[in-house]
Design a protein around this motif. Structure first.
Motif, PDB file in Angstrom:
ATOM      1  N   UNK A 161       5.215  -3.260  -5.303  1.00  0.00           N
ATOM      2  CA  UNK A 161       4.422  -4.428  -5.670  1.00  0.00           C
ATOM      3  C   UNK A 161       5.194  -5.343  -6.612  1.00  0.00           C
ATOM      4  N   UNK A 162       5.359  -6.594  -6.199  1.00  0.00           N
ATOM      5  CA  UNK A 162       6.021  -7.611  -7.022  1.00  0.00           C
ATOM      6  C   UNK A 162       5.171  -8.873  -7.120  1.00  0.00           C
ATOM      7  N   UNK A 163       3.869  -8.742  -6.890  1.00  0.00           N
ATOM      8  CA  UNK A 163       2.976  -9.872  -7.043  1.00  0.00           C
ATOM      9  C   UNK A 163       2.563 -10.054  -8.489  1.00  0.00           C
ATOM     10  N   UNK A 164       1.593 -10.921  -8.713  1.00  0.00           N
ATOM     11  CA  UNK A 164       1.125 -11.219 -10.071  1.00  0.00           C
ATOM     12  C   UNK A 164      -0.361 -10.960 -10.262  1.00  0.00           C
ATOM     13  N   UNK A 165      -1.112 -10.756  -9.175  1.00  0.00           N
ATOM     14  CA  UNK A 165      -2.569 -10.634  -9.291  1.00  0.00           C
ATOM     15  C   UNK A 165      -3.001  -9.330  -9.943  1.00  0.00           C
ATOM     16  N   UNK A 166      -2.207  -8.258  -9.783  1.00  0.00           N
ATOM     17  CA  UNK A 166      -2.585  -6.940 -10.302  1.00  0.00           C
ATOM     18  C   UNK A 166      -1.445  -6.444 -11.191  1.00  0.00           C
ATOM     19  N   UNK A 167      -1.371  -6.900 -12.439  1.00  0.00           N
ATOM     20  CA  UNK A 167      -0.211  -6.598 -13.299  1.00  0.00           C
ATOM     21  C   UNK A 167       0.081  -5.113 -13.468  1.00  0.00           C
ATOM     22  N   UNK A 168      -0.953  -4.267 -13.480  1.00  0.00           N
ATOM     23  CA  UNK A 168      -0.715  -2.841 -13.715  1.00  0.00           C
ATOM     24  C   UNK A 168       0.050  -2.176 -12.574  1.00  0.00           C
ATOM     25  N   UNK A 169       0.165  -2.876 -11.434  1.00  0.00           N
ATOM     26  CA  UNK A 169       0.897  -2.304 -10.304  1.00  0.00           C
ATOM     27  C   UNK A 169       2.355  -2.747 -10.251  1.00  0.00           C
ATOM     28  N   UNK A 170       2.782  -3.576 -11.180  1.00  0.00           N
ATOM     29  CA  UNK A 170       4.145  -4.112 -11.145  1.00  0.00           C
ATOM     30  C   UNK A 170       5.167  -2.983 -11.036  1.00  0.00           C
ATOM     31  N   UNK A 171       6.006  -3.050 -10.004  1.00  0.00           N
ATOM     32  CA  UNK A 171       7.055  -2.058  -9.808  1.00  0.00           C
ATOM     33  C   UNK A 171       6.605  -0.767  -9.174  1.00  0.00           C
ATOM     34  N   UNK A 172       5.306  -0.630  -8.893  1.00  0.00           N
ATOM     35  CA  UNK A 172       4.795   0.594  -8.266  1.00  0.00           C
ATOM     36  C   UNK A 172       4.908   0.478  -6.740  1.00  0.00           C
ATOM     37  N   UNK A 173       5.145   1.611  -6.101  1.00  0.00           N
ATOM     38  CA  UNK A 173       5.217   1.653  -4.641  1.00  0.00           C
ATOM     39  C   UNK A 173       3.820   1.925  -4.101  1.00  0.00           C
ATOM     40  N   UNK A 174       3.278   0.972  -3.347  1.00  0.00           N
ATOM     41  CA  UNK A 174       1.928   1.070  -2.802  1.00  0.00           C
ATOM     42  C   UNK A 174       2.027   1.547  -1.355  1.00  0.00           C
ATOM     43  N   UNK A 175       1.308   2.614  -1.029  1.00  0.00           N
ATOM     44  CA  UNK A 175       1.378   3.179   0.315  1.00  0.00           C
ATOM     45  C   UNK A 175       0.081   3.921   0.601  1.00  0.00           C
ATOM     46  N   UNK A 176       0.032   4.639   1.711  1.00  0.00           N
ATOM     47  CA  UNK A 176      -1.173   5.360   2.051  1.00  0.00           C
ATOM     48  C   UNK A 176      -0.879   6.528   2.965  1.00  0.00           C
ATOM     49  N   UNK A 177      -1.940   7.103   3.484  1.00  0.00           N
ATOM     50  CA  UNK A 177      -1.814   8.146   4.491  1.00  0.00           C
ATOM     51  C   UNK A 177      -2.806   7.847   5.598  1.00  0.00           C
ATOM     52  N   UNK A 178      -2.350   8.055   6.830  1.00  0.00           N
ATOM     53  CA  UNK A 178      -3.168   7.733   7.995  1.00  0.00           C
ATOM     54  C   UNK A 178      -4.549   8.361   7.904  1.00  0.00           C
ATOM     55  N   UNK A 179      -4.606   9.649   7.582  1.00  0.00           N
ATOM     56  CA  UNK A 179      -5.881  10.351   7.638  1.00  0.00           C
ATOM     57  C   UNK A 179      -5.820  11.620   6.817  1.00  0.00           C
ATOM     58  N   UNK A 180      -6.978  12.040   6.356  1.00  0.00           N
ATOM     59  CA  UNK A 180      -7.074  13.295   5.629  1.00  0.00           C
ATOM     60  C   UNK A 180      -7.371  14.449   6.579  1.00  0.00           C
ATOM     61  N   UNK A 181      -8.016  14.127   7.698  1.00  0.00           N
ATOM     62  CA  UNK A 181      -8.375  15.162   8.661  1.00  0.00           C
ATOM     63  C   UNK A 181      -7.700  14.883   9.997  1.00  0.00           C
ATOM     64  N   UNK A 182      -7.189  15.933  10.632  1.00  0.00           N
ATOM     65  CA  UNK A 182      -6.374  15.793  11.835  1.00  0.00           C
ATOM     66  C   UNK A 182      -7.169  15.978  13.119  1.00  0.00           C
ATOM     67  N   UNK A 183      -8.338  16.609  13.029  1.00  0.00           N
ATOM     68  CA  UNK A 183      -9.114  16.853  14.240  1.00  0.00           C
ATOM     69  C   UNK A 183      -9.475  15.524  14.893  1.00  0.00           C
ATOM     70  N   UNK A 184      -9.356  15.413  16.210  1.00  0.00           N
ATOM     71  CA  UNK A 184      -9.566  14.111  16.860  1.00  0.00           C
ATOM     72  C   UNK A 184     -10.996  13.633  16.690  1.00  0.00           C
ATOM     73  N   UNK A 185     -11.175  12.301  16.472  1.00  0.00           N
ATOM     74  CA  UNK A 185     -10.078  11.400  16.099  1.00  0.00           C
ATOM     75  C   UNK A 185      -9.695  11.582  14.642  1.00  0.00           C
ATOM     76  N   UNK A 186      -8.462  11.260  14.320  1.00  0.00           N
ATOM     77  CA  UNK A 186      -8.033  11.338  12.921  1.00  0.00           C
ATOM     78  C   UNK A 186      -8.834  10.336  12.097  1.00  0.00           C
ATOM     79  N   UNK A 187      -9.294  10.768  10.939  1.00  0.00           N
ATOM     80  CA  UNK A 187     -10.194   9.918  10.141  1.00  0.00           C
ATOM     81  C   UNK A 187      -9.868  10.060   8.662  1.00  0.00           C
TER      82      UNK A 187
END
Length: 611
Positions: A374-400
C-alpha cells in the motif's frame, strides 16, 4: 396485568481489536486479527469473476478491471462505465466450466506499456493481456508442454493497441501474439503480467498443474519448477515489443522473432530457457512491484499445507517442490516434513522478518491471493504494508469464505483486517477473494466473487478507512404484556444514521425478520409496538441500520427475560477511543437493576464482559 421485561445487552463499539493469537491448530501459528479496520466500498457489482485491476500510466483516475470470462471494463472516477474496452470471450478457451467457480483459465492478466501515455514511445497506447486460448490446428505454441504431453490449450501473452477511431477501446485488429505456452492441466496458470522498474515485462507461470509437480507434463527428476529447460514454475522477464520497434537494443531477438530477451537474464546456457528470471515457484498467481522500492513481491500458492510470500530476486530459486514454504516437501505423497529454514543451501525461503516468516498454513486459508504494497494516502496506518488475501477458508465445493490480510514486510507478521461492516467481521455470502487492484493514486481494490466466470456474483470493492462511532445507542429497552411488546430506543446521534429498522427473532442468532409495525417518534425516542409475539417462546429484538457514510451496523439483540423495569440507561462514550488498551466506560441506572455491559470490537467480537 402481568408484565415481562427484556434484559439489556449493551454493545459499546470501540476502536479496540483482539490482539492475542487464536489457538494454533496447524504447523504454524494462526493469523490473529490486527488493529487496522477498513471499510469496503462497493464500486461495482454484478460482475463476472473480476480478478485483477490496474491503472494505465498517466491515467490515475481510470481503473481497468478484468472479468475472467474475457472482458476488460473501466472504472472512471469511481464509476463503472458501460463501454467494454476489450471483449475476447470467444478467444478465452476452452469454454470455461460454468459449474466450476474455481476454473483457473480465462482472462488473467493485464499490463500497460510504460510508454502508454508517451507519444514518442514505441509502446504508446499499447497494452498486453495474459489468457488461455485453444491451439489452432497445425500450429504450436512458443513453448510446448513438457514430455510432449497432450496440449489441451495454450496460455498467451498478446499485444493490443487502443483504437485510433475510439481511443477509449482496444482495436481487436491490432492483436499480436508475443509468446505462448502449451498446457495439459487446467490449473496452475499463474496469471500476473507487470512491467518492472527496469522497463521489462515480468510474467509468473505455474508449474504446469496437477499436484506435487507430478503428472503427464511434468519433467523428472524433480518436477518442472526445478528444471531450467521449461518455463513452467518460473518468473519470466522479456521485452514484449516487436524487435522491429527497438532496432538499437542490444537484447537478443527471441526464437519466434516476436520479442527480445534481456542480455542480463541469468539463465542462458545450453538447454536453458533464456526468459527465466527466477525459478522454483508452484503457482505465482499474483505478484506486484512495490512502487516505492521496486521490490517484486510474489504470493506463491501452496499445495496442501503452506501459503507463502516471497521477495523475488534475479536468479533466485524459491524451493518448490523441494520445499513448501520453509518446510521440506515430499513429492510422493504431498506432505510436509520438518521446518527447515535456510536448508538446503541455495533455496530462498519466504520473506523472513524480525518476528516471523511470511507464510501460513491451511487452517487460515487454502490459496493465497497476492495483492500490493500500500502506497496510497487514504489509509495511513497501511503505509508500506502488503495487502493480500486468501481465496477461501473452506475447500469443499464450492470454495467459500475468502479472507483479507495485511503483512509487515519488516517484522514478518501477518494480521487479518477488521471488517466491521459485515457480521463477525468477515466477508458475507461465501465470497471468495479472487484478486486485487491498484489505481494510479496507490489506492487498493479487492475483487471478490461467489459465482463462476459466467455468473454475476462478482464485486469490486475499494479499500477505504473505517469510521467508528463509539456509542450507537443511548438506550434500548422493551416491555411486554398480554397484548404485545413495546420497544423503545434512543440514538446518541441520529444525524449519523440514514436508516434503521427493528427486527425480531426466535433466538439471539435469528433468523431475523422485520417488525412490520410503524416507528413512532417521540422527540428523540423511537417507539414500536409489536403485537405479533408468539404465545410461547421468547422473542429477541435487534436494531439494524446504515450510517450516512454507508456502513451497516447492528445493535442488540435483547431478550424477553428478566424482571423489574430497568428504565433509561445513560451510557457515556468510551474514553479514550481509539484506545491503547485502557479506557473508561461510564453508565448510570435510575435504580438497582441487572444489566450486561459488553465491550465489542469493530470486528463484532465481544472483547470483554464488563458488568
Amino acid at each position: 396485568m402481568s408484565r415481562r421485561m427484556h434484559s439489556l445487552s449493551f454493545l459499546l463499539l470501540a476502536a479496540l481489536a483482539p490482539s492475542a493469537r487464536a489457538q494454533q491448530v496447524g504447523p504454524l501459528p494462526d493469523i490473529p486479527f490486527g488493529t487496522s479496520s477498513i471499510f469496503l466500498q462497493t464500486i461495482a457489482s454484478g460482475m463476472s469473476a473480476p480478478d485483477y485491476a490496474i491503472s494505465p500510466p498517466g491515467e490515475p483516475d481510470r481503473l481497468y478491471v478484468l472479468e475472467q470470462r474475457g472482458l476488460i471494463r473501466v472504472v472512471e472516477n469511481g464509476v463503472l462505465l458501460p463501454t467494454v474496452v476489450l471483449d475476447i470471450q470467444t478467444r478465452v478457451a476452452p469454454p470455461l466450466n460454468p459449474a466450476n467457480a474455481n476454473d483457473e483459465r480465462g482472462l488473467l492478466g493485464l499490463a500497460f506499456h510504460p510508454g502508454f501515455h508517451t507519444i514518442a514511445s514505441p509502446g504508446f497506447r499499447t497494452l498486453y493481456t495474459f489468457h488461455s486460448e485453444l491451439i489452432p490446428v497445425g500450429t504450436q505454441p512458443t513453448y510446448i508442454a513438457p514430455n510432449a504431453a497432450v496440449q489441451n490449450y495454450k496460455l498467451v501473452v498478446a499485444e493490443w493497441r487502443m483504437s485510433d477511431v475510439d481511443p477509449s477501446v482496444v482495436d481487436p485488429a491490432t492483436r499480436r501474439e508475443v509468446i505462448s505456452f502449451g498446457k495439459n492441466a487446467g490449473n496452475h496458470n499463474g496469471g500476473t503480467l507487470a512491467f518492472g522498474p527496469d522497463g521489462y515485462l515480468y510474467l509468473g507461470l505455474g508449474d504446469g498443474g496437477n499436484a506435487n509437480d507430478v503428472g503427464p507434463s511434468h519433467l523428472e527428476p524433480g518436477g518442472n519448477a526445478q528444471n531450467l529447460s521449461t518455463p513452467l514454475g518460473k518468473m519470466l522477464r522479456f521485452d514484449p515489443l516487436s524487435p522491429a520497434l527497438t532496432p538499437t537494443s542490444s537484447d537478443a531477438i527471441s526464437g519466434n522473432g516476436q520479442y527480445r530477451i534481456p542480455a542480463d537474464n541469468p539463465f542462458q546456457g545450453p538447454g536453458q530457457v533464456p526468459e527465466v528470471y527466477a525459478y522454483g515457484l508452484r503457482n505465482p498467481y499474483r505478484f506486484s512491484f512495490d512502487t516505492a522500492t521496486g521490490d517484486l513481491i510474489c504470493a506463491d500458492v501452496g499445495q496442501n499445507n503452506i501459503e507463502e510470500i516471497d521477495r523475488i530476486v534475479r536468479g533466485g530459486n524459491y524451493g518448490w517442490a523441494v520445499k513448501e514454504g520453509d518446510f521440506l516437501f515430499n513429492r510422493a505423497n504431498g506432505t510436509i516434513g520438518v521446518r527447515s529454514p535456510g536448508d538446503p543451501v541455495g533455496l530462498i525461503d519466504p520473506i523472513v522478518g524480525t518476528l516471523a516468516t511470511l507464510e501460513y498454513d491451511h487452517s487460515d486459508g487454502i490459496s493465497i491471493t497476492g495483492g500490493f504494497v500500500y502506497r496510497g494516502t487514504a489509509i495511513p496506518q497501511l503505509a508500506g504494508k502488503y495487502v493480500f488475501g486468501d481465496l477461501a477458508l473452506r475447500n469443499a465445493p464450492p470454495r467459500v469464505d475468502g479472507r483479507m490480510f495485511y503483512a509487515d514486510l519488516k517484522t514478518g507478521e501477518i494480521l487479518e483486517f477488521l471488517l466491521p461492516q459485515f457480521p463477525a467481521g468477515r466477508l458475507p455470502n461465501g465470497l471468495t477473494v479472487h484478486g486485487f487492484g491498484q489505481d494510479g493514486h496507490g489506492e487498493l481494490y479487492a475483487l471478490v466473487t461467489n459465482t463462476p466466470s459466467n455468473g454475476t456474483g462478482g464485486i469490486l470493492y475499494k479499500l477505504a478507512p473505517d469510521v467508528v462511532v463509539p456509542t450507537l445507542v443511548e438506550w434500548f429497552r422493551a416491555e411486554s404484556d398480554e397484548s404485545g411488546v413495546q420497544i423503545e430506543w434512543q440514538m446518541s446521534d441520529a444525524a449519523r444514521v440514514d436508516a434503521i429498522a427493528l427486527e425480531r427473532g426466535s433466538a439471539d442468532t435469528g433468523p431475523w425478520e422485520p417488525v412490520s409495525q410503524p416507528v413512532e417518534p417521540a422527540g428523540r425516542t423511537m417507539r414500536v409496538f409489536d403485537p405479533d409475539v408468539p404465545a410461547d417462546g421468547t422473542p429477541w429484538y435487534r436494531l439494524s441500520g446504515r450510517f450516512s457514510g454507508g456502513r451497516d451496523f447492528v445493535i442488540g439483540p435483547i431478550e424477553a427475560t428478566g424482571a423489574g423495569r430497568i428504565g433509561r440507561v445513560d451510557l457515556a462514550p468510551l474514553a479514550p477511543n481509539p484506545s491503547d488498551g485502557r479506557s473508561l466506560v461510564s453508565f448510570a441506572l435510575p435504580a438497582r437493576s441487572t444489566v450486561r455491559l459488553s465491550l465489542v470490537g469493530v470486528s463484532g467480537r465481544e472483547l470483554a464482559r464488563l458488568a
